[in-house]
Design an enzyme around this catalytic site. Structure first.
Site, PDB file in Angstrom:
ATOM      1  CG  HIS A  66      -2.386  -0.037   0.864  1.00  0.00           C
ATOM      2  ND1 HIS A  66      -2.961  -1.088   0.198  1.00  0.00           N
ATOM      3  CD2 HIS A  66      -3.386   0.863   1.070  1.00  0.00           C
ATOM      4  CE1 HIS A  66      -4.248  -0.852   0.028  1.00  0.00           C
ATOM      5  NE2 HIS A  66      -4.527   0.332   0.532  1.00  0.00           N
ATOM      6  N   GLY A 125      -5.463   0.142  -5.002  1.00  0.00           N
ATOM      7  CA  GLY A 125      -6.169  -0.932  -5.695  1.00  0.00           C
ATOM      8  C   GLY A 125      -6.180  -0.734  -7.198  1.00  0.00           C
TER       9      GLY A 125
END
Length: 531
Positions: free
Chosen positions: A454, A461
């Protein structure tokens, strides 16, 4: 005659809430998110709880919350659980507590998972279990052999045993039940000095043999030899024994890397065969007609944008996506475009999609896919969020690079690594992608590990799915859409990989989505982006 303007007057309840928020802000500015009941007046506490700015943890304890949080959302608790444990245990035990040897070792190894039960050792523990939100619990164990101050450490705000003390105290089955954590911890040790000091204080011949066997199993023969030689020199009987149940994937080289980097390498090594086996078909290879391939990518854009943005929760419409793609998106003309978060996301997705297409062209021209990603992924991110900067919704500095703060994934037990680790892990991810021969493995593990890390404050995403398709393209596979109706399965597969270390469901999901891509291309995605 001018129409008089009505002046709004705050209600007593609103004034009371404003006062309570000032009290909360004062505490939060101290870097705190967990509070006991005595830190607020009753009126302030009731106002904050009623408005959703505080939520109860246990009787007498509260944590910061968001009024917009949805029922059942575990994210606030995941974000504040360690803070609560630290504050609660400090209030009960002062500085005389630490988490168990098992959790200490996991924390030193950079675990990204929160255990369902945290065990705390303290001389004043009562061997009781305290139920916490969302199925978590805290056990306070009465420790009669509580480690001395020089055998205690801290990771973040949690008090722990030192790594050497934790390795001395963990039971043998830890090396089988938590093999990856154990291996990462062992790989972070540069020499046997601290361990030898701990082992020397007591009759620890059996533990010494276990640790020597463990170090040899992870490829650290010199440390294993030092432990055995030192203990035998003290007159101890040492029989070396490997505590791991299955053969380990040995990370080559003697260089000591951060636990986060070691974990990334071990995950790749342990997952790649399962990822590869989900793709039995031979890679098509570089397309003979690159122009035709790129036209197919362009044809898939509307469908891809609809599903990818919808997976993230943006309420975009096919009409908005077409307007953006056709150049009919204008924030100066369409006021709703200027104000709409969803419109910004759609415009940014289109700009980023163009950057990804350029990256694929570079790969088809012969560049290494991992190197292309290393050089281009920042441009993808900047393109994705540049409309929000132009509209004044984000500061230009927000696009300066990787995230500068901790982030959390909604309703996931996996907590992404701290910001400092991101800068260590990303170059290694590019290295792994560069050296991986299988495009399918690059796609599956690249996507998973990107969202595992992340690296950005938002958009991970979408960028992960772009990465997946760039890596699929490097093997000649078609652009693959992960569809909104499969979102639950997609998220469950990612959680299985990050939580249980099982990549097979995610690899199977990507392989099946890829298998459907050829059929999807035969239809006209522009006529119905929902397929």
């Amino acid at each position: 005659m001018a129409t008089p303007v009505a002046v709004r007057t705050a209600t007593p309840a609103q004034r009371r809430l404003a006062t309570a928020l000032e009290a909360l802000r004062t505490l939060q500015e101290q870097g705190r998110s967990v509070f006991n009941t005595g830190e607020f007046s009753r009126a302030d506490r009731e106002a904050l709880v009623g408005a959703g700015f505080l939520q109860p943890v246990i009787q007498g304890w509260y944590m910061s919350a968001s009024p917009s949080a949805k029922a059942g959302d575990t994210t606030p608790w995941i974000a504040g659980m360690k803070d609560f444990i630290a504050a609660y245990c400090n209030a009960r035990f002062g500085s005389d507590w630490c988490v168990s040897a098992e959790y200490s070792l996991k924390l030193h190894a950079g675990t990204t998972l929160l255990p369902k039960q945290v065990v705390v050792h303290a001389p004043l523990g009562k061997n009781g279990v305290l139920d916490l939100p969302n199925g978590f619990s805290l056990m306070d164990y009465q420790a009669r052999d509580f480690p001395a101050a020089d055998r205690r450490d801290s990771v973040g705000n949690l008090r722990t045993m030192t790594l050497a003390q934790a390795l001395l105290k963990v039971p043998e089955n830890f090396f089988r039940a938590s093999a990856e954590d154990a291996q990462v911890a062992l790989l972070s040790i540069s020499d046997a000095s601290e361990l030898s000091r701990v082992l020397a204080e007591g009759n620890h011949g059996t533990v010494a043999g276990r640790l020597a066997g463990a170090f040899r199993a992870v490829g650290r023969d010199a440390i294993a030899d030092d432990i055995v030689g030192f203990m035998r020199a003290l007159g101890n009987q040492v029989t070396e024994a490997n505590p791991f149940e299955t053969p380990l994937r040995i990370v080559p080289g003697d260089r000591i890397e951060s636990p986060y980097v070691s974990r990334l390498r071990l995950m790749w090594a342990s997952m790649r065969d399962d990822a590869a086996s989900a793709f039995p078909l031979k890679e098509p290879g570089r397309p003979d007609d690159v122009a035709a391939y790129m036209r197919a990518v362009e044809d898939a854009y509307v469908t891809d944008a609809y599903h990818s943005l919808s997976i993230e929760g943006y309420r975009v419409t096919p009409e908005l996506i077409r307007r953006v793609a056709n150049g009919d998106w204008n924030e100066d003309i369409h006021e709703q475009d200027h104000q709409s978060r969803d419109a910004m996301a759609a415009h940014g997705y289109w700009l980023a999609h163009n950057e990804v297409k350029a990256s694929i062209q570079s790969i088809f021209a012969g560049a290494n896919a991992g190197n292309v990603l290393k050089g281009d992924h920042g441009a993808w991110f900047r393109a994705m969020f540049s409309p929000s900067v132009t509209a004044g919704l984000l500061a230009a500095s927000d696009l300066a690079g990787y995230r500068g703060h901790q982030v959390y994934i909604r309703n996931a037990q996996h907590v992404p690594p701290p910001r400092e680790a991101v800068r260590e892990m990303m170059p290694v991810l590019f290295e792994l992608l560069r050296d991986e021969p299988s495009a399918a493995v690059r796609a599956v593990l690249g996507h998973f590990m990107f969202v595992f890390i992340h690296p950005y404050m938002d958009g991970n995403g979408r960028l992960g799915r772009f990465l997946m398709n760039a890596m699929l393209a490097s093997g000649g596979f078609p652009w693959t859409v992960l569809r909104l109706e499969d979102r639950d399965r997609y998220m469950a597969a990612l959680n299985s990989a990050s939580g249980q270390g099982d990549i097979k469901p995610f690899a199977a999901f990507i392989a099946q989505s890829l298998g459907a891509a050829s059929g999807a291309q035969a239809r006209s995605p522009r006529s119905d982006p929902r397929g």
